[in-house]
Design an enzyme around this catalytic site. Structure first.
Site, PDB file in Angstrom:
ATOM      1  N   ASN A   9      -3.961   9.089   2.351  1.00  0.00           N
ATOM      2  CA  ASN A   9      -2.729   8.487   1.833  1.00  0.00           C
ATOM      3  C   ASN A   9      -3.028   7.003   1.662  1.00  0.00           C
ATOM      4  OD1 ASN A   9      -0.259   7.391   1.308  1.00  0.00           O
ATOM      5  ND2 ASN A   9       0.652   7.885   3.312  1.00  0.00           N
ATOM      6  N   TRP A  10      -3.234   6.619   0.426  1.00  0.00           N
ATOM      7  CA  TRP A  10      -3.633   5.233   0.168  1.00  0.00           C
ATOM      8  C   TRP A  10      -2.490   4.239   0.291  1.00  0.00           C
ATOM      9  CZ3 TRP A  10      -7.117   5.611  -4.870  1.00  0.00           C
ATOM     10  CH2 TRP A  10      -8.357   6.162  -4.516  1.00  0.00           C
ATOM     11  N   LYS A  11      -1.273   4.730   0.422  1.00  0.00           N
ATOM     12  CA  LYS A  11      -0.100   3.845   0.504  1.00  0.00           C
ATOM     13  C   LYS A  11      -0.134   2.856  -0.670  1.00  0.00           C
ATOM     14  CE  LYS A  11       0.106   4.893   5.353  1.00  0.00           C
ATOM     15  NZ  LYS A  11       0.489   4.529   6.691  1.00  0.00           N
ATOM     16  N   HIS A  94       7.555  10.778   3.839  1.00  0.00           N
ATOM     17  CA  HIS A  94       6.730   9.969   4.744  1.00  0.00           C
ATOM     18  C   HIS A  94       7.643   9.042   5.555  1.00  0.00           C
ATOM     19  CE1 HIS A  94       3.860   7.023   6.205  1.00  0.00           C
ATOM     20  NE2 HIS A  94       2.932   7.941   5.998  1.00  0.00           N
ATOM     21  N   GLU A  96       7.443   6.036   6.285  1.00  0.00           N
ATOM     22  CA  GLU A  96       7.681   4.728   5.651  1.00  0.00           C
ATOM     23  C   GLU A  96       8.759   4.828   4.581  1.00  0.00           C
ATOM     24  OE1 GLU A  96       3.574   3.951   4.740  1.00  0.00           O
ATOM     25  OE2 GLU A  96       3.171   3.761   6.878  1.00  0.00           O
ATOM     26  N   GLU A 166       3.282  13.365  11.879  1.00  0.00           N
ATOM     27  CA  GLU A 166       2.823  11.981  12.008  1.00  0.00           C
ATOM     28  C   GLU A 166       3.759  11.226  12.951  1.00  0.00           C
ATOM     29  OE1 GLU A 166       0.366  10.729   8.322  1.00  0.00           O
ATOM     30  OE2 GLU A 166       2.469  10.353   7.863  1.00  0.00           O
ATOM     31  N   GLY A 172      -0.873   3.473  11.820  1.00  0.00           N
ATOM     32  CA  GLY A 172      -1.339   2.107  11.596  1.00  0.00           C
ATOM     33  C   GLY A 172      -1.481   1.283  12.863  1.00  0.00           C
ATOM     34  N   SER A 213      -3.435   7.074  12.748  1.00  0.00           N
ATOM     35  CA  SER A 213      -4.658   6.469  13.285  1.00  0.00           C
ATOM     36  C   SER A 213      -5.827   7.449  13.423  1.00  0.00           C
ATOM     37  CB  SER A 213      -4.375   5.770  14.629  1.00  0.00           C
ATOM     38  OG  SER A 213      -3.480   4.686  14.433  1.00  0.00           O
ATOM     39  N   GLY A 234      -4.354   7.322   6.580  1.00  0.00           N
ATOM     40  CA  GLY A 234      -4.076   6.090   5.845  1.00  0.00           C
ATOM     41  C   GLY A 234      -5.293   5.190   5.790  1.00  0.00           C
ATOM     42  N   GLY A 235      -5.310   4.165   6.648  1.00  0.00           N
ATOM     43  CA  GLY A 235      -6.326   3.114   6.602  1.00  0.00           C
ATOM     44  C   GLY A 235      -7.760   3.606   6.511  1.00  0.00           C
TER      45      GLY A 235
HETATM   46  P1  13P Z   1      -2.952   5.474   9.391  1.00  0.00           P
HETATM   47  O1  13P Z   1      -4.035   6.511   9.273  1.00  0.00           O
HETATM   48  O2  13P Z   1      -3.296   4.174   8.723  1.00  0.00           O
HETATM   49  O3  13P Z   1      -2.466   5.330  10.806  1.00  0.00           O
HETATM   50  O4  13P Z   1      -1.692   6.023   8.541  1.00  0.00           O
HETATM   51  C1  13P Z   1      -1.268   7.338   8.758  1.00  0.00           C
HETATM   52  C2  13P Z   1      -0.312   7.707   7.705  1.00  0.00           C
HETATM   53  O5  13P Z   1       0.784   7.191   7.627  1.00  0.00           O
HETATM   54  C3  13P Z   1      -0.751   8.700   6.720  1.00  0.00           C
HETATM   55  O6  13P Z   1       0.301   9.154   5.936  1.00  0.00           O
END
Ligand code: 13P
Length: 257
Positions: A9-11, A94, A96, A166, A172, A213, A234-235
Site C-alpha cells: 500500500n503505497w499510500k 483503510h 487512514e 491492521e 507506521g 509495520s 506500507g513503508g
Molecule cells: P506500515 O507498513 O507503514 O506500518 O503501514 C501499514 C498499512 O497501513 C498498510 O495498509
C-alpha cells in the site's frame, strides 16, 4: 488451501516516473515467484501508467479507495467503472480513510458491494486503536467492523473478499503486533466472525492479511502463522528490492506450512 497475498500500500507516495521505474524493477523477479500473489495499491493518478508498465505480469494492481456510484457529480472521486480494465483490486476502509476522510462501516459496506458488482477484488481493512486495544475492546470492535462491512453480502461473494487486519497502533510505528497476537486475532476474531456469518467452509476460504509495520525482518515470522494469509505493507513496500524480499519471504514461509 488459501494462496497468500502480499500487497504493497503505497499510500500518498511516488510520482508517475518513480512508479513506472518500480514496476519495471519488480516485474521480472515477481513473475517467476510461485506460491504467492503479489500486488501494488497505488494512488489513482498512478494506476494507468502502472497498468501499462505491469502488462503481461501476474502482479495485482489496486486502487486505495473508490466511490460506490458508477458516475455522476461527485467531484474528486473515482468510480469502480473507471478502475475497470486498469486495476483488478481496491483497498476499502483503510484506517487512514476512516480517521481522516470520514469513512464509516456503512460507507465501507456500500463500497464493498460496488467493488464486487464491478469484479474488483476488495481488500477490506479492519483494526482497533491503541485505546481500544488497551481497554480490552479489540474483539468486540473488530468483530463489529467485520459485521458492518459484510452486511447483505452473500457467502459466494464473501469467499472472494480479502480482509486486512491492521491494528492502528501498529501502522507506521515500527511496532508490529507479535505474530502470536496477530494470528490469534485473525483466527479467533476475524475468521471466527466470518464463520458466524457464513459458516466455517466459507470463512476458511477467505484470505486475511496482517498489516502494521511489516518489514523484511519480521515478515517470515508473521507469515509462518497458519491464520495469516499474507500482508498489507506500507513503508517497507516502497523500494523494489524490499518489496521483492517481502514477496519471496511470504512464499517461502507458506511453502513450509
Ligand atoms: P506500515 O507498513 O507503514 O506500518 O503501514 C501499514 C498499512 O497501513 C498498510 O495498509
Amino acid at each position: 488451501m488459501r494462496t497468500p497475498f502480499l500487497a504493497g500500500n503505497w499510500k500518498m507516495f511516488k510520482t508517475v516516473s518513480e512508479a513506472v521505474a518500480f514496476a519495471e524493477a519488480v516485474k521480472g523477479p515477481l513473475s517467476m515467484l510461485k506460491g504467492v500473489e503479489c500486488g501494488i495499491c497505488a494512488s489513482a493518478v498512478l494506476l494507468h501508467p502502472l497498468s501499462l508498465a505491469l502488462k503481461g505480469s501476474s502482479i495485482h494492481l489496486g486502487a486505495q479507495n473508490m466511490y460506490w456510484e458508477k458516475e455522476g457529480a461527485f467531484t474528486g472521486e473515482t468510480s469502480p467503472v473507471m478502475l475497470g480494465g486498469i486495476a483488478d483490486c481496491v483497498i476499502i476502509g483503510h484506517s487512514e480513510r476512516r480517521q481522516y476522510f470520514g469513512e464509516t462501516d456503512e460507507t465501507v459496506n456500500r463500497k464493498l458491494k460496488a467493488a464486487l458488482a464491478h469484479s474488483l477484488m476488495p481488500i477490506v481493512c479492519v483494526g482497533e486503536s491503541l485505546a481500544q486495544n488497551q481497554a480490552g475492546e479489540t474483539e468486540a470492535f473488530v468483530s463489529g467492523q467485520i459485521k458492518g462491512a459484510f452486511a447483505d453480502i452473500s457467502a459466494e461473494q464473501a469467499a472472494g473478499i480479502v480482509v486486512a487486519y491492521e491494528p492502528i497502533w501498529a501502522i507506521g510505528t515500527g511496532l508490529a503486533a507479535t505474530s502470536e497476537d496477530a494470528n490469534r486475532i485473525i483466527g479467533q476474531v476475524v475468521r471466527a466472525t466470518l464463520a458466524g456469518l457464513y459458516g466455517k467452509d466459507v470463512a476458511g476460504q477467505i484470505r486475511i492479511q496482517y498489516g502494521g509495520s511489516v518489514n523484511t525482518g519480521n515478515v517470515a515470522e508473521l507469515m509462518s502463522q497458519p491464520e495469516i494469509d499474507g500482508g498489507l505493507v506500507g513503508g517497507a513496500s516502497l523500494k523494489p528490492e524490499g518489496f521483492i524480499a517481502l514477496c519471496e519471504a511470504t512464499a517461502q514461509a507458506k511453502s513450509k506450512g
